[in-house]
Design a protein around this motif. Structure first.
Motif, short mmCIF file in Angstrom:
data_model
loop_
_atom_site.label_atom_id
_atom_site.label_comp_id
_atom_site.label_asym_id
_atom_site.label_seq_id
_atom_site.Cartn_x
_atom_site.Cartn_y
_atom_site.Cartn_z
N THR A 81 1.37 6.57 -12.29
CA THR A 81 1.02 7.41 -13.44
C THR A 81 1.36 8.87 -13.12
O THR A 81 1.79 9.21 -12.00
CB THR A 81 -0.49 7.31 -13.73
OG1 THR A 81 -1.21 7.83 -12.60
CG2 THR A 81 -0.88 5.85 -13.96
N GLU A 82 1.15 9.76 -14.11
CA GLU A 82 1.40 11.18 -13.88
C GLU A 82 0.46 11.72 -12.81
O GLU A 82 0.83 12.57 -12.00
CB GLU A 82 1.26 11.96 -15.19
CG GLU A 82 2.41 11.72 -16.16
CD GLU A 82 2.45 12.76 -17.26
OE1 GLU A 82 2.16 13.94 -16.97
OE2 GLU A 82 2.78 12.40 -18.40
N LEU A 135 -1.55 -6.80 -5.56
CA LEU A 135 -2.52 -5.79 -5.15
C LEU A 135 -3.06 -5.01 -6.35
O LEU A 135 -2.35 -4.76 -7.32
CB LEU A 135 -1.89 -4.80 -4.16
CG LEU A 135 -1.28 -5.38 -2.87
CD1 LEU A 135 -0.81 -4.26 -1.96
CD2 LEU A 135 -2.29 -6.28 -2.15
N LYS A 136 -4.32 -4.64 -6.22
CA LYS A 136 -4.98 -3.83 -7.25
C LYS A 136 -5.41 -2.49 -6.64
O LYS A 136 -5.22 -2.25 -5.45
CB LYS A 136 -6.17 -4.59 -7.82
CG LYS A 136 -5.79 -5.90 -8.50
CD LYS A 136 -7.01 -6.65 -8.98
CE LYS A 136 -6.63 -7.87 -9.81
NZ LYS A 136 -5.77 -8.83 -9.09
N GLN A 137 -6.00 -1.64 -7.47
CA GLN A 137 -6.37 -0.30 -7.00
C GLN A 137 -7.32 -0.36 -5.82
O GLN A 137 -7.18 0.40 -4.86
CB GLN A 137 -6.99 0.50 -8.14
CG GLN A 137 -6.00 0.88 -9.24
CD GLN A 137 -6.62 1.77 -10.30
OE1 GLN A 137 -7.75 2.26 -10.15
NE2 GLN A 137 -5.90 2.01 -11.38
N ASP A 138 -8.28 -1.28 -5.84
CA ASP A 138 -9.23 -1.35 -4.72
C ASP A 138 -8.55 -1.82 -3.44
O ASP A 138 -8.94 -1.42 -2.34
CB ASP A 138 -10.42 -2.24 -5.08
CG ASP A 138 -9.99 -3.66 -5.45
OD1 ASP A 138 -8.80 -3.86 -5.75
OD2 ASP A 138 -10.85 -4.57 -5.44
N CYS A 139 -7.52 -2.65 -3.58
CA CYS A 139 -6.75 -3.08 -2.40
C CYS A 139 -6.04 -1.88 -1.77
O CYS A 139 -5.97 -1.74 -0.54
CB CYS A 139 -5.71 -4.13 -2.78
SG CYS A 139 -6.39 -5.66 -3.44
N ARG A 175 2.10 -3.93 -9.75
CA ARG A 175 1.95 -3.06 -10.91
C ARG A 175 0.52 -2.58 -11.14
O ARG A 175 0.30 -1.53 -11.74
CB ARG A 175 2.44 -3.79 -12.16
CG ARG A 175 3.91 -4.18 -12.07
CD ARG A 175 4.42 -4.73 -13.37
NE ARG A 175 5.84 -5.07 -13.29
CZ ARG A 175 6.58 -5.36 -14.35
NH1 ARG A 175 6.04 -5.36 -15.55
NH2 ARG A 175 7.86 -5.64 -14.20
N GLU A 176 -0.43 -3.33 -10.65
CA GLU A 176 -1.83 -2.97 -10.92
C GLU A 176 -2.39 -1.91 -9.99
O GLU A 176 -3.56 -1.54 -10.11
CB GLU A 176 -2.70 -4.24 -10.87
CG GLU A 176 -2.37 -5.23 -11.98
CD GLU A 176 -3.34 -6.40 -12.00
OE1 GLU A 176 -4.55 -6.16 -12.17
OE2 GLU A 176 -2.88 -7.55 -11.83
N ILE A 177 -1.56 -1.42 -9.07
CA ILE A 177 -2.06 -0.32 -8.22
C ILE A 177 -1.80 1.02 -8.88
O ILE A 177 -2.26 2.06 -8.37
CB ILE A 177 -1.43 -0.35 -6.81
CG1 ILE A 177 0.08 -0.13 -6.87
CG2 ILE A 177 -1.76 -1.63 -6.10
CD1 ILE A 177 0.72 -0.02 -5.49
N GLY A 178 -1.04 1.02 -9.98
CA GLY A 178 -0.79 2.27 -10.71
C GLY A 178 -2.09 2.95 -11.09
O GLY A 178 -3.01 2.32 -11.60
N GLY A 179 -2.17 4.25 -10.81
CA GLY A 179 -3.39 5.01 -11.07
C GLY A 179 -4.33 5.04 -9.89
O GLY A 179 -5.36 5.74 -9.92
N GLY A 180 -4.03 4.31 -8.84
CA GLY A 180 -4.92 4.25 -7.68
C GLY A 180 -4.52 5.17 -6.54
O GLY A 180 -5.25 5.26 -5.54
N PHE A 181 -3.39 5.86 -6.66
CA PHE A 181 -2.93 6.70 -5.55
C PHE A 181 -3.78 7.95 -5.37
O PHE A 181 -3.88 8.50 -4.27
CB PHE A 181 -1.47 7.10 -5.77
CG PHE A 181 -0.50 5.98 -5.52
CD1 PHE A 181 -0.03 5.72 -4.25
CD2 PHE A 181 -0.07 5.17 -6.57
CE1 PHE A 181 0.86 4.69 -4.02
CE2 PHE A 181 0.81 4.14 -6.35
CZ PHE A 181 1.27 3.88 -5.07
N LYS A 182 -4.38 8.40 -6.45
CA LYS A 182 -5.17 9.63 -6.37
C LYS A 182 -6.29 9.51 -5.34
O LYS A 182 -6.58 10.47 -4.60
CB LYS A 182 -5.76 9.96 -7.75
CG LYS A 182 -6.54 11.27 -7.78
CD LYS A 182 -7.03 11.58 -9.19
CE LYS A 182 -7.79 12.90 -9.21
NZ LYS A 182 -8.28 13.24 -10.58
N ALA A 183 -6.92 8.35 -5.28
CA ALA A 183 -8.03 8.15 -4.35
C ALA A 183 -7.63 7.38 -3.10
O ALA A 183 -8.49 6.99 -2.31
CB ALA A 183 -9.17 7.41 -5.08
#
Length: 581
Positions: A356-357, A299-303, A326-334
């Motif tokens: 991420t932070e 999964l990636k951020q868009d997923c 691992r590629e969803i890191g940084g995608g939780f904000k949105a």
């Protein structure tokens, strides 16, 4: 004239054995044949007529043709009688054969006994039985005798692949079938087609597990296109099946015809991410979904964003696993707008997601709102410990938490203190995993208050935490004071800095852990250390631990006599003690 002795002997012989007449062979022929009772009365008249044919006064008064016809008729009657006798014998033989032929139930019992399994007319469990193609054929022939069958498990039998049709064509005999498990059976395209056809027969099927069949990849449509609208399927598991983007589209179509679906497991299918958006859009068609497993799906951020949109339709969701993506890191904000709405969520697994932070800031606000949460896994996310946002401290708002796994999270003394404070408010905590957090060593005392109140704790993992003798002494004193009474699994492995004195103190108090079933004190790989003087205390403690079944002692060097003592303890107590030095 007087008779001579020879003549007297001859007369006596003739009295005992009178001379045979020319017609004796005829009488014997009639006497030797079987006949029906009604035919036996006709035999004398036939004989008389036969004799009259030789009488000199009436030889021309009887028509020879009539005599021949009579003889032929009598012979025919005798032949018919013999046929009837043979028919009766055949019938008796058939009844005897039927009595000796085993019933369907007996055949089933014999089949299960051959495989070392207990017969069960409702649950057919043949997992890992080294089944052959002939076994599958025999099993198929037994299905007509199992009308109450509800579960069939053939997992881990490689020979099932390529032979499944022999079984599926008989599934109409088990129309109550609800569960079919075919994990790791080397299924082929033909098997997938057969399964699809079977869906038209087994209308009550609720669970289908096809995991670890790599040949299914690219062929899933052969199965899904056969599903009828309103299918009763509740659980579908397709773990590690090499699914493609095309298969993802087929799954999306499946969601349209399975409104009762409760469990969907697509884990370890790295190519499914390409069609994750399509799948997420159709998740709204399964509002009763309770478990969604997307572990290691690429999964990636868009997923993640598409998935979050789908969560608003999944109010009944109990478990969400999106770990090892691992590629969803940084995608939780949105992508957490709807996560907080999952008031029934009990299990959230986010381990190894490279959060991420910024992700931690969002998760610190969202996770405490999941009021039903019982299990939380944040392992292998270093920013959990490094972030300034107090997520661990806010776990106090989740009083139902039973399991906290934060292994390898880069915890510092401050974050450990926050966790310790929160744990005071977690009375139902059963599992605490702090492994691979070096800061725990020498600081276990920070958790002292929480461990005193954690009356339900059963699993405590402290592998590779840089523990010291003081930490082991603390654990021992806690148990001696009546705490940690329900502890069953304790992992102290890879803590090479503990002194011999520390191990000796621990082993002296080890006998107090009466419920302990698993203990691991192994050293790190590539290391080897003498067991030291505490071996005697360890051996004495083992005799006081009736529940202990597993003991890891790898890389501890044992003398020949110590090794023999351990081997003897292994054998006598039927326990598993692992040592290799």
């Amino acid at each position: 004239m007087e008779k001579t002795d020879d003549q007297n002997c001859q007369d006596r012989h003739e009295e005992d054995n009178p001379k045979s007449s020319p017609f004796d062979f005829v009488i014997k022929q009639f006497q030797g044949k079987k006949c029906a009772p009604e035919e036996s009365k006709e035999q004398p008249s036939a004989i008389k007529r036969f004799f009259k044919s030789f009488d000199s006064g009436n030889s021309e008064g009887k028509d020879r043709k009539e005599i021949e016809e009579t003889e032929i008729n009598n012979a025919g009657a005798e032949d018919q009688s013999e046929k009837q006798d043979l028919s009766v014998e055949d019938g008796l033989s058939h009844l005897t054969s039927e009595a000796e032929t085993p019933s369907g139930e007996q055949r089933f019992n014999q089949f299960m006994e051959k495989l070392g399994k207990k017969p069960n007319s409702k649950n057919l469990d043949l997992n890992n039985c080294a089944l052959s193609a002939a076994d599958i054929t025999e099993l198929a022939s037994l299905l007509p005798f199992l009308p109450e069958l509800e579960e069939i498990s053939l997992s881990w039998n490689g020979c099932v692949g390529g032979t499944l049709k022999a079984l599926t064509v008989h599934l109409h005999h088990v129309n109550l079938l609800k569960v079919l498990r075919l994990n790791n059976c080397r299924l082929t395209a033909e098997d997938v087609i057969s399964l699809g056809e079977a869906f038209e027969i087994v209308s009550q099927l609720e669970e289908l597990d096809l995991s670890w069949n790599s040949n299914i990849g690219g062929k899933l449509s052969l199965l899904t296109k056969k599903l009828q609208e309103g299918c009763k399927l509740k659980c579908l598991k397709i773990t590690d099946c090499n699914l493609t983007a095309k298969d993802g589209e087929s799954l999306a179509e499946l969601l349209n015809v399975t409104p009762n679906l409760e469990v969907l497991d697509l884990s370890i299918n790295k190519n499914i991410a390409c069609s994750m958006k399509v799948i997420a859009q159709d998740l709204k068609n399964v509002p009763g979904l309770k478990e969604l497993n997307l572990h290691m799906c690429g999964l990636k951020q868009d997923c993640l964003q598409g998935l979050d949109t789908a969560l608003q339709h999944l109010a009944e969701l109990r478990k969400l696993d999106i770990s090892c993506n691992r590629e969803i890191g940084g995608g939780f904000k949105a992508s957490t707008a709807h996560l907080a709405s999952l008031k029934n969520l009990e299990v959230l697994d986010l381990h190894q997601c490279c959060v991420t932070e910024e992700d931690m800031t969002v998760l610190s606000q969202v996770i405490p709102l999941l009021s039903s949460l019982q299990e939380l896994n944040l392992s292998s996310n270093k920013n959990v410990g490094l972030s300034s946002d107090p997520l661990l401290g806010r776990l106090r708002f989740l009083p139902k938490l039973r399991s906290i796994t934060i292994s390898n999270c880069g915890l510092g003394e401050e974050s450990l203190s926050s966790l310790a404070e929160a744990a005071l408010h977690l009375p139902e905590l059963e599992i605490l995993d702090l492994s691979w957090n070096k800061c725990v060593g020498g600081n276990l005392k920070l958790l002292l208050g929480a461990l005193k109140l954690a009356t339900e704790i059963q699993v405590f993992r402290l592998s590779s935490c840089n523990l010291v003798a003081e930490d082991l002494a603390l654990l021992t004193s806690l148990r001696q004071d009546g705490h940690l009474a329900r502890l069953q699994k304790l992992d102290l492995s890879y803590n090479n800095n503990i002194s011999d004195e520390g191990w000796a103190v621990f082993c002296q108090g080890l006998g107090a852990f009466k419920e302990l079933s698993e203990l691991d004190v192994s050293l790190r790989p590539l290391s080897c250390r003498d067991c030291g003087p505490w071996f005697r205390e360890l051996l004495a403690a083992l005799t006081q631990l009736p529940a202990l079944a597993e003991l890891g002692m790898q890389r501890w060097a044992l003398s020949e006599s110590q090794r023999k003592q351990m081997e003897g303890f292994n054998q006598d107590n039927k326990r598993n003690i692992r040592f290799d030095c």
